[in-house]
Design an enzyme around this catalytic site. Sequence first.
Site, mmCIF file in Angstrom:
data_model
loop_
_atom_site.group_PDB
_atom_site.id
_atom_site.type_symbol
_atom_site.label_atom_id
_atom_site.label_comp_id
_atom_site.label_asym_id
_atom_site.label_seq_id
_atom_site.Cartn_x
_atom_site.Cartn_y
_atom_site.Cartn_z
ATOM 1 N N SER A 107 14.844 97.852 -52.508
ATOM 2 C CA SER A 107 13.660 98.065 -51.679
ATOM 3 C C SER A 107 12.418 97.660 -52.471
ATOM 4 C CB SER A 107 13.556 99.537 -51.286
ATOM 5 O OG SER A 107 12.284 99.843 -50.772
ATOM 6 N N SER A 108 11.378 97.263 -51.749
ATOM 7 C CA SER A 108 10.125 96.889 -52.408
ATOM 8 C C SER A 108 9.442 98.084 -53.055
ATOM 9 C CB SER A 108 9.168 96.247 -51.404
ATOM 10 O OG SER A 108 8.832 97.168 -50.378
ATOM 11 N N CYS A 109 9.847 99.308 -52.702
ATOM 12 C CA CYS A 109 9.192 100.495 -53.268
ATOM 13 C C CYS A 109 9.579 100.722 -54.729
ATOM 14 C CB CYS A 109 9.503 101.734 -52.443
ATOM 15 S SG CYS A 109 11.197 102.307 -52.578
ATOM 16 N N TYR A 136 13.331 108.071 -53.744
ATOM 17 C CA TYR A 136 14.073 106.928 -53.202
ATOM 18 C C TYR A 136 13.940 105.721 -54.125
ATOM 19 C CZ TYR A 136 15.361 103.221 -49.880
ATOM 20 O OH TYR A 136 15.938 102.141 -49.265
ATOM 21 N N LYS A 140 16.819 103.525 -56.200
ATOM 22 C CA LYS A 140 16.994 102.084 -56.044
ATOM 23 C C LYS A 140 16.868 101.348 -57.379
ATOM 24 C CE LYS A 140 18.026 101.622 -51.726
ATOM 25 N NZ LYS A 140 19.325 101.057 -51.337
ATOM 26 N N HIS A 183 10.681 104.185 -39.720
ATOM 27 C CA HIS A 183 9.679 103.369 -40.401
ATOM 28 C C HIS A 183 8.571 102.974 -39.411
ATOM 29 C CE1 HIS A 183 12.934 102.699 -43.469
ATOM 30 N NE2 HIS A 183 11.894 102.915 -44.241
#
Length: 322
Positions: A107-109, A136, A140, A183
């Site tokens: 994920s980009s987070c 989260y 990841k 989302h």
Amino acid sequence: MPKIYVAGHRGMVGSAIVRNLIAKGHDPSRIIGRTHAELDLTDQAAVRQFFAIEKPDQVYLAAARVGGIHANNTYPAEFIYDNLMVQANVIDAAFRNGVKKLLFLGSSCIYPKLAPQPMSENALLTGFLEPTNEPYAVAKIAGIKICESYNRQYGTEHGVDYRSVMPTNLYGPGDNYHPENSHVIPALIRRFHEAKVNKTPTVTIWGSGKPYREFLFVDDMASASVYVMNLPKAQYEEHTKPMQSHINVGYGSDITIAQLAQTVGKVIGYTGQIDFDSTKPDGAPRKLMNSTLLKTLGWNPSVDIEEGLSIAYQDYLKKVLE
């Protein structure tokens, strides 16, 4: 033809990967998946037994506990525990059962809240994460490092080739339209549709509307995933590093939440007023991915935001009518 296990095959990304594989000529009977009821991926013994019986050749690890700002804030323990367990169990069981090729979807987070924009792969672990989804993100990041560690220890001797792709914000068929735990795009689709049906004069959006976000249609993400999985190892390793092997997957440009809301309203046909509640959290001010590496490797997206939203809205309408 390889036997392929798609973990999370009924989720938005997993089902898109299955569609892509079948469209590319893979035998559907050689693509396997298990629902959560059939296989709990947080159960190490069950996962090991599944791999020992099925013996897949390739694994797409698209299974995860996911959600928006509200869900991440409300269930941090589940978000970190479930994702860590799923990743560790699947990747280790794959190795133990001779799987040479695995693709982990992150994920980009994973990137710091204030990472330089656009965010490149080397921004990983250079600053503090966005607090609202830190559990989260940590999970990841661990998934990336598990893949890198297995490559480092077992790549030469056992031919292990485990890769990671980091998608930007995804949307499209199969999305979660829950009123609280979804989302931003599915939440907006639902809210604008209900406002249109109920003739509500105003729709209020969480936050100021000023943050920028990048969005990628889920079938583009599936296309990129299959593309990266099948890149020749020499080509992949030429452009990555042993301890920084993940690849960003983005659309290449971003829009503000306010622009997104206006576009969703246009696609759905809502003609009322759009307001913003700035007392609600915005999250990171901007999250644009630098996808230069993937473009260098020969892949580009094909679905723009308005076309993708139109397809997503049709998918939502099917769910409403079911």
